[in-house]
Design a protein around this motif. Structure first.
Motif, short mmCIF file in Angstrom:
data_model
loop_
_atom_site.label_atom_id
_atom_site.label_comp_id
_atom_site.label_asym_id
_atom_site.label_seq_id
_atom_site.Cartn_x
_atom_site.Cartn_y
_atom_site.Cartn_z
N UNK A 297 0.84 -1.20 0.00
CA UNK A 297 0.00 0.00 0.00
C UNK A 297 0.88 1.25 0.00
N UNK A 298 0.55 2.21 -0.85
CA UNK A 298 1.28 3.49 -0.92
C UNK A 298 0.44 4.52 -0.16
N UNK A 309 -6.08 -2.70 0.10
CA UNK A 309 -4.99 -3.68 -0.02
C UNK A 309 -5.44 -5.05 0.51
N UNK A 310 -6.11 -5.04 1.68
CA UNK A 310 -6.61 -6.31 2.25
C UNK A 310 -7.68 -6.94 1.35
N UNK A 311 -8.51 -6.07 0.81
CA UNK A 311 -9.59 -6.55 -0.08
C UNK A 311 -8.99 -7.25 -1.32
N UNK A 349 -0.53 -0.18 -4.67
CA UNK A 349 -1.86 0.45 -4.69
C UNK A 349 -1.86 1.68 -3.77
N UNK A 350 -2.25 2.83 -4.32
CA UNK A 350 -2.30 4.07 -3.53
C UNK A 350 -3.61 4.79 -3.78
N UNK A 374 -8.41 -2.99 -11.55
CA UNK A 374 -8.61 -3.82 -10.36
C UNK A 374 -9.51 -5.03 -10.66
N UNK A 375 -10.47 -4.83 -11.55
CA UNK A 375 -11.40 -5.92 -11.88
C UNK A 375 -10.69 -7.06 -12.62
#
Length: 477
Positions: A297-298, A309-311, A349-350, A374-375
């Motif tokens: 994660x940024x 990020x967890x998702x 990911x930020x 993301x998809x």
């Protein structure tokens, strides 16, 4: 400064390959040294690689009818003495137990350097009739060899391995199993470790003590040295005669069994490091990497970033092994750490990425960065991991081929080894004297007589007499 320091602490490969290797195994936290010289702690990051090797290799064994067993780690001295060549071959490396508690033992016990003699002792009572054959057993265990010079994974006094020991009714069946297991090893190295290998037979000088024939897979490391990566031995009926392992055949006559043994060790981890690693650390092939994807994660303190990020991790977890680096280190430090540990894919990911519904995938091997919606992340990760696995094998094969040379006479052999590193293919008359001369003069050994023979010339590279076999020569670990 801190980000830079992590990578600077690895010596460059070109500067000092041996030091680079040691830096990588320490900094990537694969091992630690112990108070017993030549014995190592395999730390979680290192052991997880071994677990993946073990899991996948064991599945391949089971596909070809192998069953796992476990035999003791101690061998009585009298048992070890039964096969003369075998005991002579291992004598210098054996560790002995002389006391049980405070009392001296009546007979010294050796800590297993290998278990042929124990399996023979077991088989002589376990095999009675042709109906009991074949016996195709393997054990996962550790062995002890009191080596003088040690190096993490490549040569340690205690190491982990698997050792297969089989018994068959006929010489043909034993030979078939010997080659079959070598082929399993070769396929495993190429499919899982992305390491191309040369399959062949060892010369009599280099074969296993007590074997009729030893077959090997030889790999070339980045520094041009060879690494014997797995061996398979045909024992014929030599051990059976020494230990009295007989069975009643269909015609009711007593016959001796024919045996094989084969093994692969934790040195495979060393091979992975030395074939694929670079100046930033490890590069792990996806199929044996304990963590395949690291999500970084940024600006993780910003709202929603960690949650996202967890998702993403949850969405990938069914298909891949994934972690989120949610530590309070800087992103630059996390990137360096992920690279050092050889994790195949980094996902960045930020806040801006989340807004745009995308993220960045970075490949560890080529450092190529790919923007992904993301998809489509799940599908893209799978494609990238497959491509990486394939391309890592192709690069290793190209490196090996470009470091494989041909010598027609002693002068050529000498000048190649003086100027270059790698495999040299050359013809050989089959005489050990020539092998000894080459070893003495050039400090290289015969690696194998490959199954795929080529007629490079009609004469032996050393003595000029008629040649019988093409041999791969090299300096080895």
């Amino acid at each position: 400064m801190a980000d830079k320091k992590l990578v600077e602490s690895i010596t460059s490969m070109e500067e000092d390959f041996a030091q680079w290797y040691t830096d990588v195994v320490k900094k990537a936290e694969l091992i630690d040294y112990t108070s017993v010289k030549g014995c190592m702690v395999i730390k979680p990051a290192g052991y997880a690689i071994w677990e993946n090797i073990q899991k996948n290799l064991d599945a391949m064994f089971k596909e070809v009818g192998v069953q796992n067993v476990y035999l003791p780690m101690f061998i009585p001295e009298s048992l070890l003495q039964k096969e003369k060549d075998h005991v002579e071959g291992f004598a210098p490396e054996v560790a002995w137990v002389t006391h049980g508690g405070l009392a001296p033992l009546q007979e010294r016990l050796c800590v297993r350097p290998t278990s042929e003699t124990l399996f023979c002792d077991f088989y002589k009572n376990d095999i009675h009739s042709y109906r009991d054959l074949p016996r195709v057993y393997n054990q996962w265990c550790s062995v002890v060899r009191w080596e003088k010079e040690t190096r993490p994974f490549l040569r340690s006094r205690e190491f982990l391995w698997q050792e297969g020991h089989t018994a068959h009714a006929t010489a043909e069946e034993a030979e078939e199993r010997t080659i079959q297991m070598l082929n399993v090893y070769a396929k495993f190295c190429e499919d899982f470790l992305a390491i191309p290998v040369i399959k062949g037979r060892k010369t009599d000088k280099e074969k296993f003590a007590g074997a009729e024939a030893t077959y090997t897979i030889e790999a070339l490391m980045h520094d041009g040295k060879a690494l014997q990566s797995g061996t398979s031995h045909n024992f014929g009926d030599g051990f059976a005669k020494a230990f009295g392992i007989q069975y009643a055949d269909k015609d009711n006559t007593l016959k001796y069994v024919h045996q094989t043994s084969w093994g692969m060790t934790t040195r495979l981890i060393g091979a992975v490091i030395m074939v694929h690693g670079d100046d930033s650390g490890l590069v792990l092939p996806p199929r044996i990497a304990p963590t395949q994807v690291m999500i970084i994660p940024i600006q993780q303190r910003k709202e929603g970033v960690l949650d996202k990020a967890y998702e993403l991790a949850d969405s990938l977890k069914g298909s891949y092994s994934v972690k989120v680096d949610d530590s309070d280190k800087t992103p630059g430090w996390k990137f360096s750490e992920q690279e050092m540990r050889g994790i195949p894919i980094r996902v960045e990911i930020g806040p801006k990425d989340i807004e745009a519904g995308k993220c960045i995938i970075c490949r560890r091997d080529t450092r190529e960065k790919i923007e992904v919606a993301l998809s489509e992340l799940n599908q893209k990760v799978g494609e990238v991991l497959d491509t990486m696995q394939k391309e890592m094998l192709e690069r290793a094969r190209a490196h090996r081929d470009s470091h494989t040379y041909v010598a027609k006479n002693m002068e050529e052999l000498k000048s190649i080894f003086a100027e270059k590193t790698g495999f040299v293919k050359a013809m050989w008359c089959g005489c050990q004297e020539c092998e000894d001369i080459i070893k003495e003069k050039l400090s290289v050994t015969s690696r194998c007589m490959p199954f795929e023979q080529e007629q490079l010339s009609d004469t032996c590279v050393c003595c000029g007499k008629p040649a019988k076999k093409m041999v791969y020569w090299g300096k080895a670990y």
